[in-house]
Scaffold this active site. Structure first.
Site, mmCIF file in Angstrom:
data_model
loop_
_atom_site.group_PDB
_atom_site.id
_atom_site.type_symbol
_atom_site.label_atom_id
_atom_site.label_comp_id
_atom_site.label_asym_id
_atom_site.label_seq_id
_atom_site.Cartn_x
_atom_site.Cartn_y
_atom_site.Cartn_z
ATOM 1 N N GLU A 1 0.856 -1.190 0.000
ATOM 2 C CA GLU A 1 0.000 0.000 0.000
ATOM 3 C C GLU A 1 0.885 1.230 0.000
ATOM 4 O O GLU A 1 1.939 1.251 0.646
ATOM 5 C CB GLU A 1 -0.897 0.025 1.237
ATOM 6 C CG GLU A 1 -1.667 1.350 1.346
ATOM 7 C CD GLU A 1 -2.844 1.332 2.297
ATOM 8 O OE1 GLU A 1 -2.823 0.522 3.239
ATOM 9 O OE2 GLU A 1 -3.772 2.138 2.089
ATOM 10 N N CYS B 1 -6.503 1.126 2.430
ATOM 11 C CA CYS B 1 -7.421 2.260 2.307
ATOM 12 C C CYS B 1 -7.144 3.105 1.076
ATOM 13 O O CYS B 1 -8.062 3.764 0.569
ATOM 14 C CB CYS B 1 -7.370 3.102 3.573
ATOM 15 S SG CYS B 1 -8.127 2.254 4.960
ATOM 16 N N ASN C 1 -12.448 -2.994 0.363
ATOM 17 C CA ASN C 1 -11.392 -3.105 1.370
ATOM 18 C C ASN C 1 -11.982 -2.814 2.738
ATOM 19 O O ASN C 1 -12.281 -1.670 3.036
ATOM 20 C CB ASN C 1 -10.270 -2.103 1.064
ATOM 21 C CG ASN C 1 -9.220 -2.100 2.158
ATOM 22 O OD1 ASN C 1 -8.562 -3.112 2.394
ATOM 23 N ND2 ASN C 1 -9.054 -0.971 2.838
ATOM 24 N N GLU C 2 -12.189 -3.825 3.509
ATOM 25 C CA GLU C 2 -12.714 -3.729 4.878
ATOM 26 C C GLU C 2 -13.771 -2.630 5.020
ATOM 27 O O GLU C 2 -13.754 -1.866 5.972
ATOM 28 C CB GLU C 2 -11.573 -3.566 5.900
ATOM 29 C CG GLU C 2 -10.679 -2.351 5.711
ATOM 30 C CD GLU C 2 -9.739 -2.118 6.888
ATOM 31 O OE1 GLU C 2 -9.070 -3.064 7.319
ATOM 32 O OE2 GLU C 2 -9.664 -0.962 7.359
#
Ligand code: AHR
Length: 860
Positions: free
Chosen positions: A259, A461, A588-589
């Site tokens: 990331e 994120c 994503n989550e």
């Protein structure tokens, strides 16, 4: 009733200090009691038999938190209002802040498990304060009335918390509330009183006490070991392998999570040495909070009579609208860039310098380009002679003769002239595998050395962004560098997107890892602070078609023929052959809300239809339990999503106590990609041998379950020292050095010693105490490609374990047995694996205290 209550409380009381509820004696126990719901920043409860004397439920702890908005500044729950609605279901609404035209809502059957939260929008008002809800049993309609800052009242109604009637202004008499003020211990609180059975309160207390029990276990750490293991003798143990019960497991278990966080891309893996090369840093990157963060960031002037401005008239490319204008009244002034902290140079290495200049029609303006060390002076230089008009690219190779850790770049006009400057770039020629626009070799190598079977990118994120306008758009990250669309990085800096999808795919191919792009599920980060809606809002439905097409186009970009629109672009970038994309993560989550469900389902069906060959990975929230986990799994099960992405960051105690987490997973449901996890020392978010061993022992359980857990990746991967937003990370680095953590070596030992066949085994220790046996674990696998048998052994005890290994004929090889040990003090951060050949053929091995041992029985 009293007896029933007492027996439950006694059971829990044994586990823990028991709450007031369990210790109070009631001579006149009624069949039901009063429950008060109240709370600020969380829904809490109290109980009473007489509405006068109130007692905290679950020690006054929170049973529901708000998920609205960004961490830190938001997640507020103001004035929760709880009622019983249809079918006795509990419904709560609350105000989220003083400015959003939204309130929050959640439902529960038992006040313990709460379903997804929703944040309906309202109109007409200034804000939503003190919302109140009522339910009409006859009509089945819920009415929500609230006030705003202008002391006006509004009403909306709903039957299902999905569709609401238009907001109407009403008069104050319609605002009816059952809120009471009660005295609770030292406080006075406001809330609603409900009549409930003893079981309701009992269950709430029980769930709180179980939470506490879990918290205690999660807090177990090696600092308690002298006490916990006082008098514990070194252990003897026997491991008996059961080759006849071998099962096939995933051969992709260990991968990388990349990331762009902690300067992992620009200033990290991306080998560009010039910071803000395109003058596109923007105050919004830092939410306008940093006055020094603008298009001039990282650039400075040296010498007299020079002026630096930023312009955007006739830029090099519309996506790269800003450029610098350097005006020198006389020769001598220079424009400086120190890269990321400083530019490191290696003696004899060649560096590709390039720049795009516009001399605004003037001929004969010379520019000198220098690499200068603070200590050693000029190390390399070249002169640029203008060619043509308008924006022109110039390139040169600079080759310093000495090493420097402190260099910067200087651009000097050799006469009093003016130049437009853009895309100033300096790349070592020695990038990873020598790729142009490539990756920093030492960092790429450290990732490659894990032998990751896949790499996930670009987040985390970063993939779903902080608000709808910040969702990562892969199309913005390909093509000519000046045509890429830079963006705000939600971690508080800037993404040039110089490291984009082409480079990610290329890197995966270069290290033999499967590429796993993760794209937003049509909703941004659950902690978004922009765009309203708390989480989101979600991509408007009328734009979802185009968004889905972008995802479908990605498959064509990666795998399509060169005669296809997007395959052609890949070929033009230098890769005519397909990248062999097999997996795509969607989401994503995320908060698993209705908004999410609708959009995920649309994307999933469309992708499945157009590319059934792609394995779609869904998402089940940021935790190993809770609403998003439960609801995410429900969606995955309903839709038969082939795989889901689980995330959890936990303490070492959690990992030790949850080694059997996957043992009971349903083998017929979605497979698991444990996409983000890490153990960290609570409080400091540090990593050391203790956290690494907790991960190692947990991974023995994951390998055992690698028929259901298909892939795992520790997260985050990279962190630049001094620019870190998240700890711990797997590998730290600065401009000179790469510093793997102990956890890195656990990943590497698992990655380099992966298998595709799992051989169950029975491990018995002298001690039968749970405390002891849960701290020693093993995993035995076979790598079919080499035929090697691999035994992994983890000992998180303060004493050695003398282990006898009975391979029961599983090892049919004749090669050497290699032994790798990672051991030390739990707090050590410098523990490193030590490799040797195991000469002792007795089948006995001593597992050092606090150690991870890998035995590799080579077939040949
Ligand atoms: O790994 C760091 C962050 O943790 C990721 O961006 C996010 O997915 C998770 O919350």
């Amino acid at each position: 009733m009293y007896r029933k209550l007492l027996s439950t409380c006694l059971f829990l009381g044994l586990l823990f200090c028991v709450s007031a509820f369990a210790t109070e004696k009631y001579t006149d126990a009624p069949d039901s009691l009063y429950l008060l719901s109240h709370g600020t920043n969380g829904l809490r409860f109290a109980w009473s038999t007489d509405k006068q004397n109130w007692h905290k439920v679950g020690n006054g702890d929170v049973f529901l938190k708000s998920d609205f908005g960004a961490w830190g500044s938001e997640k507020r729950m103001d004035d929760p209002y709880l009622i019983r609605g249809k079918g006795g279901q509990w419904e709560v609404i609350w105000s989220v802040n003083e400015h959003s035209l939204q309130f929050a809502q959640a439902s529960s059957k038992d006040l313990i498990y709460w379903g997804p939260q929703s944040y309906p929008y309202v109109k007409k008002c200034k804000n939503v304060l003190k919302p109140v809800i009522s339910f009409d049993r006859k009509t089945g309609i819920y009415t929500i009335v609230y006030m705003d800052a202008a002391h006006q009242y509004f009403r909306t109604t709903t039957r299902d918390f999905k569709a609401y009637t238009a907001t109407q202004e009403v008069n104050a008499t319609q605002y009816r509330t059952n809120t009471l003020q009660v005295k609770l211990a030292e406080d006075t609180v406001m809330g609603q009183v409900h009549r409930v059975s003893w079981e309701v309160v009992n269950a709430l207390n029980k769930s709180h006490q179980l939470r506490q029990l879990k918290a205690l276990r999660n807090a177990e750490n090696t600092g308690q070991d002298p006490q916990r293991f006082k008098g514990l003798k070194p252990q003897s143990a026997k491991l008996v392998v059961q080759p006849q019960q071998a099962k096939t497991i995933s051969n992709m278990l260990i991968g990388g999570f990349f990331e762009d966080i902690n300067y992992a891309a620009d200033g990290g893996l991306y080998a560009e040495l010039i910071q803000n090369r395109d003058f596109e840093y923007h105050p919004r990157d830092k939410r306008f909070q940093d006055k020094n963060w603008n298009a001039k960031h990282s650039w400075s002037l040296k010498g007299k009579g020079a002026n630096l401005t930023i312009d955007s008239v006739s830029p090099l490319h519309i996506n790269n609208p800003h450029y610098a204008v350097l005006s020198a009244q006389q020769a001598g002034a220079a424009l400086l860039n120190s890269g990321y902290d400083a530019i490191p140079l290696k003696a004899g290495d060649a560096y590709d310098f390039s720049i795009v200049l516009n001399f605004f029609g003037k001929a004969g303006v010379l520019m000198e380009v220098r690499l200068v060390s603070e200590k050693l002076g000029v190390l390399a230089k070249t002169t640029i002679t203008p060619k043509g008009s308008g924006w022109q690219k110039y390139a040169a190779v600079l080759q310093p003769k000495v090493d420097a850790a402190d260099a910067h770049l200087e651009l000097q006009l050799l006469a009093g002239e003016t130049a437009g400057i853009d895309m100033v770039s300096l790349f070592p020629q020695k990038t990873f595998k020598g790729r142009k626009n490539g990756l920093r070799a030492d960092l790429a190598q450290v990732i490659a050395d894990i032998h990751p079977k896949f790499v996930r990118f670009p987040g985390g994120c970063v993939a779903h962004g902080d608000g709808l306008d910040n969702i990562y758009n892969w199309k913005n990250s390909i093509g000519k560098l000046e045509s890429r669309v830079p963006d705000r990085n939600l971690w508080g800096y800037h993404q040039s997107l110089g490291l984009g999808y082409f480079e990610y795919f290329q890197f995966c191919e270069d290290i033999g890892a499967a590429p796993i792009p993760v794209l937003a599920a049509g909703v941004p980060c659950q902690n978004s602070s922009t765009g309203g809606g708390g989480q989101q809002g979600g991509i408007p439905m009328e734009e979802m078609g185009a968004y889905i097409q972008d995802i479908i186009d990605l498959v064509e970009y990666a795998n399509g023929g060169i005669d296809t629109k997007w395959g052609k672009k890949r070929a033009e970038a230098g890769h005519p052959a397909p990248f062999n994309l097999k997996y795509i993560g969607i989401g994503n989550e995320d908060l698993i809300t209705e908004l999410f469900r609708e959009r995920f389902t649309m994307i999933y069906h469309a992708l499945k239809k157009s590319h059934p060959e792609i394995t779609v990975i869904g998402t089940v929230g940021p935790f190993f339990e809770g609403t998003d986990y439960v609801e995410g799994w429900k969606i995955a099960t309903d839709l038969k999503v082939p795989m889901v992405d689980e995330h959890y960051y936990q303490s070492p105690g959690w990992f030790i106590n949850n080694q059997n987490y996957y043992d009971s997973y349903d083998r017929n449901k979605s497979k698991v990609y444990l996409g983000e996890y890490a153990a960290s020392v609570p409080g400091g978010n540090k990593t050391n041998l203790e956290t690494a061993l907790a991960e190692a022992i947990y991974l023995t359980g994951v390998e055992r379950n690698a028929d259901v857990v298909h892939m795992t990746s520790y997260a985050p991967l990279l962190a630049r020292e001094g620019h870190t937003q998240w700890n711990p990370d797997l590998v730290y680095f600065n401009h000179l050095e790469v510093k793997p953590t102990v956890s890195y070596y656990v990943q590497q030992l698992y990655g380099q010693n992966a298998g595709d066949k799992y051989l169950p085994s029975i491990l018995k220790l002298t001690s039968t105490a749970e405390e002891v046996i849960k701290r020693v674990s093993s995993s035995v696998v076979v790598d079919s490609e080499t035929g090697d048998l691999i035994v992994k052994l983890v000992n998180i005890l303060p004493v050695a374990v003398d282990l006898e290994i009975d391979l029961a004929g599983a090892n049919t090889g004749t090669g050497k047995v290699m032994k790798t040990i990672l051991a030390g003090k739990p707090s050590e951060r410098e523990a490193r694996p030590v490799v040797s050949e195991l000469k002792d053929t007795s089948g006995r091995i001593a597992l050092q205290p606090y150690s991870f041992t890998v035995l590799r029985y080579k077939k040949h």
